[in-house]
Design a protein around this motif. Structure first.
Motif, short mmCIF file in Angstrom:
data_model
loop_
_atom_site.label_atom_id
_atom_site.label_comp_id
_atom_site.label_asym_id
_atom_site.label_seq_id
_atom_site.Cartn_x
_atom_site.Cartn_y
_atom_site.Cartn_z
N ALA A 45 54.31 90.03 27.07
CA ALA A 45 53.03 90.10 26.63
C ALA A 45 52.19 89.17 27.51
O ALA A 45 51.08 89.62 27.77
N GLY A 46 52.65 88.13 27.75
CA GLY A 46 51.83 86.98 28.57
C GLY A 46 51.61 87.42 29.89
O GLY A 46 50.45 87.32 30.18
N ILE A 47 52.28 88.24 30.24
CA ILE A 47 52.04 88.87 31.61
C ILE A 47 51.08 90.06 31.87
O ILE A 47 50.25 90.48 32.40
N GLY A 48 51.84 91.01 30.73
CA GLY A 48 51.10 92.46 30.55
C GLY A 48 49.82 92.57 30.20
O GLY A 48 48.92 93.48 30.23
N VAL A 49 49.52 91.37 29.19
CA VAL A 49 47.99 91.47 28.48
C VAL A 49 47.06 91.42 29.42
O VAL A 49 45.90 92.08 29.46
N PHE A 50 47.36 90.57 30.41
CA PHE A 50 46.17 90.27 31.53
C PHE A 50 46.03 91.70 32.23
O PHE A 50 44.62 92.05 32.42
N TYR A 51 46.81 92.38 32.92
CA TYR A 51 46.71 93.38 33.53
C TYR A 51 46.29 94.65 32.63
O TYR A 51 45.48 95.66 33.31
N GLY A 52 46.73 94.86 31.40
CA GLY A 52 46.54 95.79 30.73
C GLY A 52 44.85 95.87 30.34
O GLY A 52 44.28 96.75 30.31
#
Length: 509
Positions: free
Chosen positions: A65-72
């Motif tokens: 989530a910490g990585i995916g939230v940014f790019y999402g």
């Protein structure tokens, strides 16, 4: 002379530091011995391993989530940092609510230590330090740390990101110590829940959006370089208050003097018509009314009623099969909270009970009826789900049938192997409290949910949801029909585990 003075100061600080480190090592050694020498060591070890797997799973999810939230958010042409800041208010509100319900306060048996030449501040620092290293705190780093690293990689201001990250961790640990403070004051806990519910309701119905105002503060933690001092100072203040509070309560006869209140007697004579069953029921009703921990089970049962709002609302994205999962939870709140700790609720006088001419079957029967009555009341209270249609309420009714016919037997069976004593007379606080509801309780409950979900899925796959509900209801009815045989089996297991249970309840820590 000045050099001699400076050298003495250095030696004093050095010796104090060495003493503190040595005492902390001793405390860790005692904690390890307490864990390994426990009569329920095997059960506790299994729980630790199971909890470890759950922690690793959640750590992986938070990391993703910490990585995916940014790019999402970036793909939607939104500023990821601003969007995350917008919902941090609810993140921390939900965080403190979850801590108050589920996070156990670390316990240190200090009375044997108070007669030894050990400084009180070391004991308090060690106990509070255990909370700092607790999983709810460490897990949150798996979200904020990768998110902060991605911000740096994507070209955000380095100093701003670092100060924002420091602020987030300060707020996480502020929640930690706020949990300890609120855990001792029931009235503040109720006030907090009320404020959180009002804010969430106003936001949901579009009356007032608190995030429009709080996002300015969280954005400021990134843009204004000095604002990070505010959450840091709040954290220092909370730790200082918590430390002084427990230090002031750290003496041998703490908690021995109690407030004298007007005594009230409750005969509950109307239960006498049920014979020995009525006697046991009277004891359980009095236990629930007179003790804080048992009263907490009623509060938790009430909160379980709203669990279905996640699954039953029209725009829910949950799988259809999970509806029966919600139905069982809505009607089974008391079963999962109170029932999981049978016979631990009676651990204070369990040895005395075993010396009396008491039928195990009669004892278990009273617990079963208590769970059944509570499940029936929960099902009636859940009638507000009729707002979502008859099908939704029928799911809850079927879940109640399964709870009465199957899960009620499973919790009593599990109680034969649950050898954790509950000290109802202990004073509240970080040094002597165990919560009646914790993560272990939930983990024990999970297997009781797999079978109905499987039955519901099978019926839905063959024909439709109604057949799935029929399969679950039939399982509950069969369990009820085989009640006498199941009770005989459970009674034999309780008798086999009798002396192990008594030995476990004798332990003080």
């Amino acid at each position: 002379m000045e050099n001699i003075f400076n050298r003495n100061i250095f030696l004093f600080l050095s010796n104090n530091t060495k003493t503190s480190i040595s005492m902390i090592k001793k405390f860790l050694y005692l904690e390890w011995k307490s864990f390994t020498r426990s009569a329920s060591f095997g059960t506790n070890l299994a729980f630790k391993i199971l909890i470890g797997f759950v922690i690793v799973m959640y750590a992986g999810l938070l990391l993703a989530a910490g990585i995916g939230v940014f790019y999402g958010l970036k793909e939607k042409h939104l500023d990821p940092l601003h969007e995350v800041n917008k919902f941090l208010t609810y993140y921390f509100l939900v965080g403190i609510a979850m801590r108050l319900v589920m996070q156990k306060i670390p316990v240190l048996n200090i009375r044997p230590l108070l007669v030894l030449p050990i400084k009180k501040p070391i004991m308090v620092h060690f106990s509070l330090g255990k909370t700092v290293l607790s999983p709810p705190n460490l897990l949150q780093a798996f979200f904020f740390l990768p998110f902060s690293i991605i911000l740096l990689v994507e070209g955000y201001d380095i100093l701003g990101v670092i100060l924002w990250h420091v602020s987030m961790m300060a707020l996480v640990y502020s929640n930690n110590f706020l949990n300890i403070i609120l855990n001792n004051k029931d009235n503040l806990f109720v006030v907090f829940l009320g404020i959180a519910a009002i804010l969430g309701g106003c936001h949901y119905y579009g009356v007032f959006n608190i995030t429009d105002y709080t996002v300015v503060f969280f954005d400021g933690l990134f843009t204004s370089k000095g604002l990070f001092l505010l959450p840091v100072l709040v954290l220092i203040g909370l730790y200082y208050y918590t430390f002084n509070y427990f230090k002031s309560e750290l003496y041998l006869d703490a908690g021995l003097s109690t407030k004298h209140e007007i005594a009230k007697t409750e005969n509950l004579t109307w239960l006498n018509q049920f014979g020995s069953l009525g006697t046991f029921l009277k004891n359980d009703i009095k236990l629930i009314k007179r003790n804080k921990r048992s009263r907490n089970t009623i509060l938790m049962s009430f909160l379980f009623l709203f669990y279905g709002l996640i699954f039953f609302k029209a725009n829910s994205h949950q799988p259809e099969v999970m509806r029966i999962f919600a139905g069982i939870f809505v009607s089974g709140g008391f079963l999962f909270t109170f029932g999981q700790f049978v016979p631990s609720w009676d651990s204070a006088y369990y040895q005395l009970m075993m010396t009396q001419n008491i039928s195990y079957k009669g004892y278990l029967n009273s617990k079963w009826w208590l769970v059944v009555i509570a499940t029936f009341i929960s099902t009636l209270l859940a009638s507000f789900y009729l707002y979502y249609g008859w099908q939704v309420y029928l799911t809850i009714v079927v879940g109640a049938i399964y709870n009465i016919g199957v899960n009620s037997h499973l919790v009593l069976l599990g109680g034969a192997y649950t050898k954790t004593p509950i000290d109802l007379a202990s004073s509240k606080g970080a040094f002597g409290d165990k919560k009646a509801f914790n993560v272990n309780t939930m983990l024990i409950s999970l297997p009781k949910l797999f079978l109905p979900v499987l039955l519901y899925w099978a019926g839905s796959s063959i024909m439709n949801a109604n057949l799935g509900l029929l399969f679950v209801a039939i399982a509950g009815v069969l369990g009820f029909a085989l009640r006498d045989k199941v009770f005989s089996l459970i009674e034999k297991i309780y008798k086999t585990e009798k002396y192990k249970t008594i030995a476990a309840y004798k332990q003080q820590s």
